[in-house]
Design a protein around this motif. Sequence first.
Motif, PDB file in Angstrom:
ATOM      1  N   ALA A  12       4.256   3.413  -9.948  1.00  0.00           N
ATOM      2  CA  ALA A  12       3.374   2.471  -9.260  1.00  0.00           C
ATOM      3  C   ALA A  12       3.005   2.995  -7.876  1.00  0.00           C
ATOM      4  O   ALA A  12       3.785   3.699  -7.221  1.00  0.00           O
ATOM      5  N   ALA A  13       1.796   2.654  -7.430  1.00  0.00           N
ATOM      6  CA  ALA A  13       1.372   2.990  -6.072  1.00  0.00           C
ATOM      7  C   ALA A  13       2.211   2.212  -5.062  1.00  0.00           C
ATOM      8  O   ALA A  13       2.631   1.087  -5.325  1.00  0.00           O
ATOM      9  N   GLN A  14       2.451   2.808  -3.888  1.00  0.00           N
ATOM     10  CA  GLN A  14       3.327   2.189  -2.898  1.00  0.00           C
ATOM     11  C   GLN A  14       2.605   1.627  -1.684  1.00  0.00           C
ATOM     12  O   GLN A  14       3.115   0.731  -1.019  1.00  0.00           O
ATOM     13  N   PHE A  15       1.417   2.136  -1.361  1.00  0.00           N
ATOM     14  CA  PHE A  15       0.658   1.599  -0.225  1.00  0.00           C
ATOM     15  C   PHE A  15      -0.321   0.562  -0.767  1.00  0.00           C
ATOM     16  O   PHE A  15      -1.265   0.905  -1.481  1.00  0.00           O
ATOM     17  N   ARG A  16      -0.110  -0.705  -0.424  1.00  0.00           N
ATOM     18  CA  ARG A  16      -0.863  -1.776  -1.075  1.00  0.00           C
ATOM     19  C   ARG A  16      -1.467  -2.752  -0.060  1.00  0.00           C
ATOM     20  O   ARG A  16      -1.494  -3.961  -0.280  1.00  0.00           O
ATOM     21  N   ASN A  17      -1.951  -2.221   1.067  1.00  0.00           N
ATOM     22  CA  ASN A  17      -2.658  -3.052   2.037  1.00  0.00           C
ATOM     23  C   ASN A  17      -4.108  -3.224   1.595  1.00  0.00           C
ATOM     24  O   ASN A  17      -4.595  -2.504   0.723  1.00  0.00           O
ATOM     25  N   TRP A  18      -4.803  -4.163   2.251  1.00  0.00           N
ATOM     26  CA  TRP A  18      -6.184  -4.453   1.882  1.00  0.00           C
ATOM     27  C   TRP A  18      -7.090  -4.471   3.109  1.00  0.00           C
ATOM     28  O   TRP A  18      -6.736  -5.053   4.135  1.00  0.00           O
TER      29      TRP A  18
END
Length: 329
Positions: free
Chosen positions: A27-33
């Motif tokens: 899974a991707a770890q950087f999940r800001n928007w």
Amino acid sequence: MGHLLDGRWVTEAIDTKASGGKFERAAAQFRNWITPDGAPGPSGAGGFAAASGRYHLYVSYACPWAHRTLIFRSLKGLSDHIAVSAVHPDMLDEGWSFDDDFAGATGDALFNSGHAHDLYTRADPAYSGRATVPILWDKEQATIVSNESAEIIRMFNSAFDRITGNDLDFWPEALREEIEVVNTRIYDTLNNGVYRAGFASTQDAYEDAVYPLFDTLDWLEDRLSRNRFLIGDTLTEADWRLFTTLIRFDPVYHLHFKCNRRRIVDYPNLWAYTRALYQVPGIAETVKLDHIVRHYHYSHESINPNRIVPINPILDYDAPHGRGTSQIT
């Protein structure tokens, strides 16, 4: 290929022994928007407001996940607001490289980094995990906003609309439930299914992936016999998430990943649909088949140890498709 462990690069091949020969995607770890006003998104921290010139996108033209973001950058009129750096198609011992000796590979415009993993340790010196693309970088906070393509395309879909004046919506609220159902099947069995087939190290693991993959292609062929796009007459993110796999299927996945029961050109509706999407204004420029073919065959030594790059079929993506004029002009 390899990964970062506490900020240190470790070289290793994909290990499928612990999973019984099955390829499992991390899974991707950087999940800001990015949001219009910098308010927090569905995950991660806030403070990432939409602004022209603030963000930089790192991609591989070979990678289908990164390709999604290039498509949305084009469709949503973001080319003048979000600059791009593209890696070299060869992904070798240190992962994605910023060497620029292949046409279209740009080097790192921001930091002159050697490899994509340098960006991960720049954002987090103790980072552990894969150094994947796409990478959406924030120049103001000097960090990675996101490395999850499915979320980046949704940011691009709406966060910058007040800046660009582009109100095309590929994730309309009324269709979201149906889009999610279609996305889930396509991701599980096709987008990721080609990798599960290609990197399988046992016969059972390969067959567990490849039969559902062709079941889904048959399902899509039937669906597209009745619908212009995946969700009726509306072009949505589901179509673009599918497109990046379809455009790679005959040049790469059919041979290299042993997905060889049929080709996309053997499906009349899928093949015409692929051409229709390719011919949407701004899309052909995001497709670099030389990067795609070179990357897979040269980088995956475990599958192609002699690194012979095939000559490939000649496919005419500009041929008339007969599926009507695109709703995007």
